[in-house]
Scaffold this active site. Structure first.
Site, mmCIF file in Angstrom:
data_model
loop_
_atom_site.group_PDB
_atom_site.id
_atom_site.type_symbol
_atom_site.label_atom_id
_atom_site.label_comp_id
_atom_site.label_asym_id
_atom_site.label_seq_id
_atom_site.Cartn_x
_atom_site.Cartn_y
_atom_site.Cartn_z
ATOM 1 N N SER A 186 2.417 8.454 -5.689
ATOM 2 C CA SER A 186 1.552 7.274 -5.756
ATOM 3 C C SER A 186 2.361 5.985 -5.695
ATOM 4 C CB SER A 186 0.739 7.295 -7.058
ATOM 5 O OG SER A 186 -0.206 8.342 -7.011
ATOM 6 N N ARG A 218 -7.201 6.505 5.559
ATOM 7 C CA ARG A 218 -8.190 6.719 4.493
ATOM 8 C C ARG A 218 -9.612 6.785 5.048
ATOM 9 N NH1 ARG A 218 -4.566 2.941 0.384
ATOM 10 N NH2 ARG A 218 -3.115 4.632 -0.104
ATOM 11 N N GLU A 277 -3.291 11.011 0.768
ATOM 12 C CA GLU A 277 -3.477 9.646 1.349
ATOM 13 C C GLU A 277 -3.969 8.661 0.287
ATOM 14 O OE1 GLU A 277 -4.512 9.055 5.323
ATOM 15 O OE2 GLU A 277 -3.698 10.984 5.978
ATOM 16 N N GLY A 278 -3.482 8.855 -0.940
ATOM 17 C CA GLY A 278 -3.835 7.980 -2.059
ATOM 18 C C GLY A 278 -4.904 8.632 -2.910
HETATM 19 N N1 CAA Z 1 -1.784 -3.449 4.966
HETATM 20 C C1 CAA Z 1 -0.641 -4.141 5.211
HETATM 21 N N2 CAA Z 1 0.177 -4.575 4.223
HETATM 22 C C2 CAA Z 1 -0.180 -4.264 2.963
HETATM 23 C C3 CAA Z 1 -1.337 -3.556 2.639
HETATM 24 C C4 CAA Z 1 -2.157 -3.138 3.717
HETATM 25 N N3 CAA Z 1 -3.274 -2.449 3.489
HETATM 26 N N4 CAA Z 1 -1.415 -3.382 1.308
HETATM 27 C C5 CAA Z 1 -0.354 -4.003 0.793
HETATM 28 N N5 CAA Z 1 0.415 -4.528 1.779
HETATM 29 C C6 CAA Z 1 1.635 -5.303 1.632
HETATM 30 C C7 CAA Z 1 1.354 -6.577 0.846
HETATM 31 O O1 CAA Z 1 0.982 -7.632 1.697
HETATM 32 C C8 CAA Z 1 2.663 -6.836 0.183
HETATM 33 O O2 CAA Z 1 3.579 -7.403 1.097
HETATM 34 P P1 CAA Z 1 4.284 -8.837 0.819
HETATM 35 O O3 CAA Z 1 4.810 -8.791 -0.580
HETATM 36 O O4 CAA Z 1 5.333 -8.891 1.863
HETATM 37 O O5 CAA Z 1 3.221 -9.846 0.980
HETATM 38 C C9 CAA Z 1 3.193 -5.428 -0.092
HETATM 39 O O6 CAA Z 1 2.539 -4.561 0.823
HETATM 40 C C10 CAA Z 1 2.965 -4.963 -1.515
HETATM 41 O O7 CAA Z 1 1.578 -5.068 -1.775
HETATM 42 P P2 CAA Z 1 1.007 -4.875 -3.212
HETATM 43 O O8 CAA Z 1 1.813 -5.708 -4.181
HETATM 44 O O9 CAA Z 1 -0.478 -5.093 -3.151
HETATM 45 O O10 CAA Z 1 1.287 -3.374 -3.473
HETATM 46 P P3 CAA Z 1 1.387 -2.658 -4.861
HETATM 47 O O11 CAA Z 1 2.801 -2.259 -4.979
HETATM 48 O O12 CAA Z 1 0.736 -3.408 -5.941
HETATM 49 O O13 CAA Z 1 0.432 -1.404 -4.660
HETATM 50 C C11 CAA Z 1 -0.188 0.728 -3.915
HETATM 51 C C12 CAA Z 1 0.675 -0.511 -3.741
HETATM 52 C C13 CAA Z 1 -1.604 0.406 -3.511
HETATM 53 C C14 CAA Z 1 -0.179 1.348 -5.283
HETATM 54 C C15 CAA Z 1 0.484 1.618 -2.892
HETATM 55 O O14 CAA Z 1 1.761 1.914 -3.372
HETATM 56 C C16 CAA Z 1 -0.241 2.881 -2.539
HETATM 57 O O15 CAA Z 1 -1.158 2.850 -1.717
HETATM 58 N N6 CAA Z 1 0.187 4.029 -3.113
HETATM 59 C C17 CAA Z 1 -0.321 5.315 -2.721
HETATM 60 C C18 CAA Z 1 0.519 5.882 -1.626
HETATM 61 C C19 CAA Z 1 -0.204 6.932 -0.864
HETATM 62 O O16 CAA Z 1 -1.350 6.768 -0.475
HETATM 63 N N7 CAA Z 1 0.496 8.042 -0.620
HETATM 64 C C20 CAA Z 1 -0.063 9.075 0.136
HETATM 65 C C21 CAA Z 1 0.976 9.603 1.058
HETATM 66 S S1 CAA Z 1 0.499 9.881 2.663
HETATM 67 C C22 CAA Z 1 -0.090 11.450 2.728
HETATM 68 O O17 CAA Z 1 -0.847 11.876 1.906
HETATM 69 C C23 CAA Z 1 0.499 12.196 3.855
HETATM 70 C C24 CAA Z 1 -0.223 13.210 4.587
HETATM 71 O O18 CAA Z 1 0.446 13.862 5.351
HETATM 72 C C25 CAA Z 1 -1.698 13.441 4.544
#
Ligand code: CAA
Length: 384
Positions: A132, A243, A363-364
């Site tokens: 995560s 997602r 995917e989260g």
């Molecule tokens: N699009 C583009 N940029 C984005 C964004 C988006 N949707 N969301 C955030 N960002 C950017 C922000 O603009 C910010 O950049 P700057 O500082 O340069 O402006 C940066 O990312 C950090 O943003 P946040 O501070 O909002 O991020 P956060 O650290 O607070 O939160 C989180 C991040 C939402 C918890 C994120 O870490 C997350 O989504 N975690 C879950 C990860 C995940 O989904 N993993 C699944 C793996 S994939 C998978 O399952 C593979 C498979 O094979 C199926």
């Protein structure tokens, strides 16, 4: 129905429905047992334009809109969730990321074979200690003249074994937090890149989920996707589209479980009549249909926002959260409605229940979707 679909969208839906039920469905239960990756099916799906649906034709894709994509993906998920997750990862996090951030060269070299379904792609963000919280990943990419040297282990990678190319995130600047993560296009045949442990999963058994191991793997510098430090942004924006895909996949599996339940309750007789005549069962059918319809509207609405080029991060997370929770409730109810038979492998609802379980996780997780949704609401100054 709130959305009126265009003729083209309806045509794609009906073409994929026919293909899915004729070609994908008959072998889905067997695949669940043998865990065999359906390479032949993906070849056919590539020929039908399903492996790079939103990619323009000049890069081997179909040039379809996101609504058509979610309709098609739901139809594939209806028959086989293992097949649909591979289609989802390929179309959304892999192809969309290269289309959006790739150079012309990268598009020609990687996107064209991916979008036309000639090769399978994967996306590697997660690590053993970074799920995560992907910013805590420890895979590194160190620049050495015109190459990067990659070291680290990725975990839970969909299609890790069967893919030919992977988008891999790695740290290029440890001190820079999320801005120190970069993304690389890494072909499978590079020295120092190997497939590790293959997971033995509860569901989605015909889709391989593996560790990927990088040991001094030298990647040409031209394979960086975007610029150094763009990796986290690329992953987050790819996951926005991904997602919506998982939400569409949830919808397809829920519809399959619902249809099986309606059929069964009409046939099964207890207390002198079909159990569908009992009010307790009818109310469950009404609730299931309502939940599925609500999820459908969220999925189509998020897809429509993406097609209109509006910011759709919040709606993608809402669709994923609601639809993935919904399908877990629907498949559990489907088993209940089938009674003892639902607990056996003679009925498909047993497979649907196991397949759906991961939808609130990958995917989260649902918890992460709630973070994304609430963060976006609370940081929006227009909200009171
Ligand atoms: N699009 C583009 N940029 C984005 C964004 C988006 N949707 N969301 C955030 N960002 C950017 C922000 O603009 C910010 O950049 P700057 O500082 O340069 O402006 C940066 O990312 C950090 O943003 P946040 O501070 O909002 O991020 P956060 O650290 O607070 O939160 C989180 C991040 C939402 C918890 C994120 O870490 C997350 O989504 N975690 C879950 C990860 C995940 O989904 N993993 C699944 C793996 S994939 C998978 O399952 C593979 C498979 O094979 C199926």
């Amino acid at each position: 129905m709130l959305f009126s679909l265009t003729e083209e969208q309806l045509m794609i839906q009906s073409m994929v429905r026919e293909f899915s039920r004729k070609v994908i469905a008959p072998t889905a239960a067997e695949r669940d047992k043998t865990k065999e990756f359906p390479s032949k099916n993906f070849k056919q799906m590539g020929e039908l334009g399903l492996m790079g649906m939103m990619v323009p034709p000049e890069y081997g894709g179909e040039g379809a809109d996101t609504i058509s994509y979610v309709l098609a993906l739901s139809e594939i998920a209806y028959s086989c969730a293992s097949t649909s997750v591979v289609m989802s990862v390929q179309n959304s996090i892999v192809c969309e990321s290269i289309l959006k951030f790739g150079t012309e060269e990268q598009k020609k070299k990687f996107l064209t074979p991916l979008a036309s379904g000639k090769i399978i792609g994967a996306f590697a963000l997660t690590e053993p200690e970074a799920g995560s919280d992907p910013v805590s990943q420890t895979t590194t990419a160190v620049k050495d003249k015109d190459e990067y040297i990659i070291n680290g282990t990725k975990r839970f990678i969909t299609s890790g074994k069967n893919c030919s190319v992977v988008i891999v995130t790695a740290k290029t600047d440890e001190a820079a937090g999320h801005r120190g993560i970069s993304a690389f296009l890494i072909p499978k045949n590079l020295k120092g890149f190997s497939v590790g442990h293959i997971e033995d999963k509860m569901g989605l058994r015909a889709s391989d989920t593996t560790d990927l191991i990088f040991e001094n793997c030298r990647v040409p510098a031209e394979n960086i996707l975007g610029k150094e430090g763009d990796g986290f942004k690329i992953a987050m924006s790819g996951l926005d589209c991904g997602r919506i895909g998982i939400a569409a996949q949830s919808l397809g599996v829920a519809e399959a479980a619902f249809d099986a339940s309606v059929k069964y309750t009409r046939q099964r007789k207890q207390f002198g009549c079909a159990i569908s005549k009992h009010q307790g069962i009818r109310w469950q059918i009404a609730d299931m249909a309502t939940q599925i319809e609500a999820a459908r509207q969220l999925v189509l609405s998020a897809a429509a926002m993406k097609d209109r080029k509006e910011k759709f991060t919040t709606q993608a997370s809402m669709a994923k959260l609601f639809a993935s929770e919904m399908v877990n409730q629907i498949t559990a109810r489907a088993i209940q409605l089938h009674g003892g038979y639902g607990f056996t492998k003679d009925y498909d609802v047993e497979r649907y229940y196991r397949d759906a379980r991961v939808f609130t996780i990958y995917e989260g997780t649902s918890e992460i979707q709630r973070i994304v949704i609430s963060n976006n609401i609370l940081k929006d100054k227009r909200n009171p």
